[in-house]
Design a protein around this motif. Structure first.
Motif, PDB file in Angstrom:
ATOM      1  N   VAL A 122       0.841  -1.206   0.000  1.00  0.00           N
ATOM      2  CA  VAL A 122       0.000   0.000   0.000  1.00  0.00           C
ATOM      3  C   VAL A 122       0.875   1.256   0.000  1.00  0.00           C
ATOM      4  O   VAL A 122       0.542   2.256  -0.651  1.00  0.00           O
ATOM      5  CB  VAL A 122      -0.954  -0.026   1.211  1.00  0.00           C
ATOM      6  N   GLU A 123       2.004   1.204   0.694  1.00  0.00           N
ATOM      7  CA  GLU A 123       2.914   2.359   0.677  1.00  0.00           C
ATOM      8  C   GLU A 123       3.411   2.639  -0.739  1.00  0.00           C
ATOM      9  O   GLU A 123       3.540   3.795  -1.144  1.00  0.00           O
ATOM     10  CB  GLU A 123       4.081   2.112   1.618  1.00  0.00           C
ATOM     11  N   ARG A 124       3.707   1.573  -1.489  1.00  0.00           N
ATOM     12  CA  ARG A 124       4.149   1.784  -2.875  1.00  0.00           C
ATOM     13  C   ARG A 124       3.016   2.373  -3.718  1.00  0.00           C
ATOM     14  O   ARG A 124       3.240   3.221  -4.586  1.00  0.00           O
ATOM     15  CB  ARG A 124       4.639   0.478  -3.498  1.00  0.00           C
ATOM     16  N   ILE A 125       1.795   1.905  -3.483  1.00  0.00           N
ATOM     17  CA  ILE A 125       0.649   2.470  -4.206  1.00  0.00           C
ATOM     18  C   ILE A 125       0.515   3.952  -3.872  1.00  0.00           C
ATOM     19  O   ILE A 125       0.287   4.794  -4.758  1.00  0.00           O
ATOM     20  CB  ILE A 125      -0.633   1.690  -3.841  1.00  0.00           C
ATOM     21  N   ASP A 126       0.664   4.278  -2.590  1.00  0.00           N
ATOM     22  CA  ASP A 126       0.600   5.680  -2.169  1.00  0.00           C
ATOM     23  C   ASP A 126       1.655   6.516  -2.888  1.00  0.00           C
ATOM     24  O   ASP A 126       1.378   7.641  -3.344  1.00  0.00           O
ATOM     25  CB  ASP A 126       0.847   5.768  -0.662  1.00  0.00           C
TER      26      ASP A 126
END
Lengths: 106, 308
Positions: B285-289
């Protein structure tokens, strides 16, 4: 090359769910096949090269650089890859299917 | 998992196999890729709180009646994306207990576009009757000139093409930073959605979840190094894993000395069957962010209420 059927020289997708012990099953890659999360494949060319296809990082098949193949006897191909040459036996080939078996003496 | 060596953001991006074609043909891609990976790695901002709703256009490209999937099948896929990217999927209980604390809510939702690029009302679905019976993974489906359907502007829409693919490919994607005219994902119609022509074991819509994961810059959980143990997905909370999982493994499936819990085969970015994947991690999710504040930041504006 003259001993090899013309049908060999196309791009093939590995339909591993059809494999039998020791024998890998390939179908023409330009046709619809049962979907899978990434299939490897092989493409034989008449100029003495072949391409190894692998699933890419975003799932589209990705080609290797052209590699060399040569005849290693009747129905036998010597494939020169990254890990040295291997001998593949062409168990059967037609317009519909390619069966390959890695020779134990390769 | 991450590599043990000192990260080299440029090398990370440039060595990914799928990038080579774009690196060869689009010079600016290499620069964009390196800059974005550097921003992702050094990013130190709070996690996004707001939910982002991405406008979606689904291009149905068909040569036979079966390939012209109905609206219900399209809607079923949007429903799956909305569940999977909100950690609201009904099968979350498939996740082994050891990984439940790692489940990530991407706070991303998807909605079929209500306005086309010219501002006219639309149902977010285009239908193109093509003379091409099946498409390869060469992006021909993304252009009207080659029998497909042209992309809608990638800075505003997530483009999804649905067609018959050749070679037994369930789907493929384009990472951020590539050419806008081919940006998006492609899914073969029998692996799309949960109704109509969707066929087991890819009949729960997880092919599109996986491909949209790539579109958000997520990498395969095993690190794209064949069966090796050195590749990385650049995410800290996914275990090191040898090669892709197949079918529906039994927990634990150990590789690369990653016991006792083994491979995270329930992750959407593995190659497991639809029924056996169920989660993104918080690290993913951090990479998506990072993607939504970087190369896909324009979608945040497009996603505002009353927008598209």
């Amino acid at each position: 090359m003259a001993d090899l059927p013309a049908a060999l020289f196309q791009r093939w997708a590995h339909v591993d769910e059809e494999d039998t012990p020791g024998v890998r099953v390939y179908r023409p890659a330009d046709r619809p096949l049962p979907p899978a999360r990434g299939r490897d494949g092989i493409e034989f060319r008449t100029d003495g090269t072949y391409i190894a296809w692998e699933p890419g990082a975003a799932d589209a098949p990705y080609p290797s650089e052209p590699r060399q193949w040569s005849l290693a006897g009747p129905d036998r191909l010597r494939l020169h890859g990254q890990d040295g040459p291997i001998i593949e036996v062409v168990v059967a080939v037609s317009d519909e299917v390619l069966l390959l078996r890695e020779a134990s003496d390769g | 998992m991450t590599e043990s060596a000192v990260p080299d953001a440029v090398r990370r991006c440039a060595t990914m196999q799928v990038h080579h074609r774009l690196l060869d043909v689009v010079p600016a891609y290499a620069d964009a890729c390196a800059a974005f990976e550097n921003r992702t790695f050094f990013r130190q901002v709070p996690a996004r709180v707001d939910v982002v709703r991405i406008p979606v256009v689904v291009h149905v490209v068909w040569a036979s009646a079966e390939q012209n999937i109905d609206d219900e099948q399209v809607h079923s896929q949007i429903d799956v994306l909305n569940a999977d990217f909100r950690a609201a999927n009904a099968d979350l209980d498939r996740v082994p207990d050891v990984w439940k604390p790692l489940i990530g809510d991407a706070r991303v939702e998807f909605a079929l576009a209500t306005r086309d690029p010219d501002g006219r009302p639309t149902d977010g679905i285009t239908r193109t009757h093509s003379s091409v019976p099946a498409f390869g993974a060469d992006d021909a489906v993304k252009s009207a000139l080659t029998g497909g359907s042209d992309a809608w502007p990638a800075q505003t829409y997530l483009n999804i093409w649905v067609c018959q693919l050749t070679g037994g490919i369930a789907g493929y994607a384009q990472f951020p930073g590539g050419p806008s005219g081919t940006d998006g994902i492609v899914v073969t119609h029998t692996s799309f959605g949960t109704t109509g022509t969707a066929t087991a074991p890819f009949d729960l819509g997880r092919t599109a979840t996986h491909e949209v994961g790539h579109w958000f810059n997520l990498r395969h959980i095993w690190g794209d190094d064949g069966e090796g143990c050195h590749g990385s997905d650049f995410v800290d909370d996914t275990p090191n894993q040898a090669g892709p999982s197949r079918g529906c493994p039994t927990f634990p499936a150990v590789s690369c000395d990653n016991g006792p819990n083994g491979d995270m085969f329930v992750n959407f970015m593995d190659y497991t069957d639809d029924a056996c994947t169920a989660m993104f991690t918080q690290g993913q999710v951090e990479r998506i962010d990072a993607t939504l504040t970087g190369p896909r930041a324009s979608l945040l504006a497009a996603a505002t209420p009353g927008g598209i």
